[in-house]
Design an enzyme around this catalytic site. Sequence first.
Site, PDB file in Angstrom:
ATOM      1  N   SER A 101     -28.574 -13.830  22.641  1.00 19.18           N
ATOM      2  CA  SER A 101     -30.019 -13.664  22.688  1.00 19.18           C
ATOM      3  C   SER A 101     -30.513 -13.755  24.130  1.00 19.18           C
ATOM      4  O   SER A 101     -30.033 -13.040  24.998  1.00 19.18           O
ATOM      5  CB  SER A 101     -30.684 -14.691  21.765  1.00 19.18           C
ATOM      6  OG  SER A 101     -32.010 -14.320  21.467  1.00 19.18           O
TER       7      SER A 101
ATOM      8  N   ASP B 104     -29.965 -10.328  16.092  1.00 21.89           N
ATOM      9  CA  ASP B 104     -29.796 -11.458  16.996  1.00 21.89           C
ATOM     10  C   ASP B 104     -28.541 -12.284  16.684  1.00 21.89           C
ATOM     11  O   ASP B 104     -28.317 -12.694  15.547  1.00 21.89           O
ATOM     12  CB  ASP B 104     -31.025 -12.361  16.905  1.00 21.89           C
ATOM     13  CG  ASP B 104     -31.136 -13.326  18.061  1.00 21.89           C
ATOM     14  OD1 ASP B 104     -30.219 -14.127  18.263  1.00 21.89           O
ATOM     15  OD2 ASP B 104     -32.161 -13.267  18.782  1.00 21.89           O
TER      16      ASP B 104
END
Length: 746
Positions: free
Chosen positions: A495, A605
Amino acid sequence: MSEQFTRFLASTELLRDLSLPDLALLEGHLESVSLQSGDQLIQQGEPGDCFYILQYGELQIRLTDDEGCEIVLSNVNPGKSVGEISLLTGERRSASVFATNDATVLRFNQSDFERLRLQAPDITAHFTNIIVNRLQKAELQNLLHASDQFNDLDKSALSDLEMELEPVLCPSGKYLFHEGEDSDCMYIVVSGRLQVADQNGKRILLELGRGQTVGEMAIITGAKRSASVYGKRDSLLAKLSLEGFNRLLQAHPEAITRQFAGKIINRLWLQTTDKPRKQCNVVCIAIVPTSREVQLTDFCVRLSKALLTQGSTLHLNSKLLDEYLSPKGIAQIALDDPNSVNISRWLNKQESNYRYILYQTDPVPSEWSERCLRQADRLLVVGQSNLSSELGEIEAGLLRLPRYRSLPTSLALVHGMSDDNYQRTCEWTTIRDIDQHYQVFHNLPESMLRLARLLTGNGIGVVFGGGGARGFAHIGGLKALREFGIPIDKVGGTSMGAIIAGMAALEWDYDTMLREASAFNYKLDYTFPAVALTSGANITGGLRRGFGERRIEDSIVNFFCVSTNLGRSAQEVHTKGLMWKNIRASASIPGVFPPVVDGDRLLVDGGMVNNLPVDVMQAFDDIGITLALDVSGPVSVNTKVDMDGYFSGWRVFAHWLNPANKLKGLPRLASTLMHASLTRSAETTLQTKNLADYHFRYPVTEYGLLEFHKLQDIAMTGYRYMKEKVSELTNDPSFDLHRRNLSELD
C-alpha cells in the site's frame, strides 16, 4: 641396463608393477645424483619440478612450522621416493629433505614426465594412480590425526578406524545412495562437500563438509536410508563398511559409540532446541559472461575486492590457476584425466583457506569453464548493458545441462560511466531462467558492495508497512538510515509502504521524495459507486507521473510490492512489470479505489492479507538481515451517532444540505473502508513483525489515515524517531562490516 639395476627399479613402490620394456623406457629419463651427508635435496616451499627415488643411503624429511621450529617427520630408506606429490599436483614442496649419510638418488624431472606422458601414457597413468592413492591416504591421515574431529578416539581406536576406512571418490552430481535403499556403509567427508536431499532431490536438508559423517544412523539402527546424498563437489570420502563398523564397535564399544552415536544425538538435540535461522552456504561463485566482449576479469577483480568486506576471497581463472599449479596449461586438463583429481583436491583445499572463491570461467565453453560450474554453489551471469542481451556461448551450451540448471543463478547487468539508459533489463531477464538480477554501475562503488552482500546471502532488506498518510513517516525514516550509513539492498512494501519502497528503489533523496509525494493527488475523486467510491484517476495519474513507464526490473535497488488477488484470495508478490501499475494495485483499497485488472487477475490493496511483508523479504535467499518499518497502530473507528443497526444515507445527505445541522462523530465511508482493510491484516502483521531482525514502529497514531496534507509533519516524526532508534543497530557488529566501503580496502 644391468640386471641388478632392473631388479632394483622393479622393487621400488612406484615401479614394481611395470613391465621390463616400460622399465627400459623409463631408464633413459632417470638421472643419478650423488649426495654427501648433510646435503639438502629439497627445500620446503620451492616449486615441485621433479621427484627422487632413493637408491643408496638414507634421507630425512623435516618440516619447519609457522614458528620456525624444525620437526623431523620420517626417514626414507632405499626404494622409497620423495617429492612425487608436488610433481603431480604442481604445489610447492611441503617439507625439506636432507641426506643423513652419503646417498645416491635417481632424479625424474617434470619435463621428462610430460614427454613420457605423450610417449607412454600407460606409465604416467601408473605413476598417477599410485601417487593419487598415496595422496588420498595422506589426506585421510591428516583428517584423522591432525584435526579435532576425532578427539574422542584414543590412539588404538583411531589406528583401527584408519585400517577399516577405504578412500573413495564421489564426483560432483553423483549420488552416494538414495532414500529408501538398504544401508551397508557410512562415509566420512575428507574433502569436498555433500548435500543431503529428500527423495526427489528438490529440497536440500543438509550440507556436509570436511570431517562430517553421513549414513551412520542407518548402520547403527539397521533402518533404510532416510534421505538421498550426492556430491556437490568432486569429493574425497572415507567409506566404513557395516562389517568394519561392527568390528570397531566390538573392539572399542565406548569410544565408537561416543564418536558416532553421540554426534547423532547432539545434532538432533540442536535441531529441536535451536531457533531455526536461514543459513547461507555460498562459498564458491562461478562467474559466466554473456559474450566474449564482456570485460569479465575487470569485473571479477572489482567483485573480489568488494567481497573482502564479507570475508577472505580468492579469485581464480584459467590463467591464475596455471600460476598456482603446474604444469603449464593444467587448467584445461580434461575432467576425466587422472590429474584432474589433484586439481579438485587443491580447489577443495582452498575452501578451508578462504571464505569465498570466485571462479571466473573462460569466455567460451572449455574444460576450465566446466570445472568452474562443477565447483559452484551459485552462478552469476554477467552482461554489459551496451552489448547484446542474447544468450552467451556458455549459457546456450553448458548451462543447459540438467546438472547445472538446478544451481541458483543470478544476473549482474553492468552499466558504464556514461550509460544512463538502463531501462532494458527485461530484455535480459525474459530469455534467462534466473532467480535474481542486479544492477551494477561503474560510477557507483556501492552497487558492487551491494552485489557482494546479496551474492553471499548477507543483503539488508527493508520492509515498509502500509497505513495511509501515516506511511509518510517512512520518508523520514529512510533519511535517518542513510545518514547513519546503513546500506539498503532490497526494498518491499504494501500500500503506502509500496509507494515509498518504490521511491527508495530508485534511490531518490529526501527532498525528491517529499516533492514527489506532495505532487501526488490524494484527493478522492468520487464517482457513481458502481465499482468503487472513486474513479481512481487521481491516484493513478499521480503514480504514473511520478514513476513514469519504468519497470520494476529497472530499479537500482531490487524492489517488490504486495497486492491481494481476489480471484485466489491470496497475496500476489510483484517483482516485474510497470512500477506504477503494480504499486497502484498494492494501494488499491477495496471500495475506495477500483481494483487493478491484470490479465485474469483482479488485484486490490495488499494490506488485506499482508500489510508488513517481512516473510516475503526473508524468502529471498540473498537477504541476511531484515528491517521492518511499521506505521500500524490500534485500529479503531469511533462514533457518537446511535445507528441502532441501520442508518439511512438520505439522512446524511439531508444533513449535508443543512450545514447548521451536521451529524457529529459519523464515520465516513472511505475511512471505514481503509480501517477495515487494516483490521483484516492486523493479526498477520503481529506474526510477521516477529520474523524481522529489527522492528521499528513509528509513533504516528495521532495522524489520521487520510491526513495526506500533513506530509511534512509526519515525515519529520519518522525522521526523529528513527534517528533515536537507529542507535540500536550499533550493537550489531555485522553492521560495522556492511558499512565498510571500497576505499577502506585500498
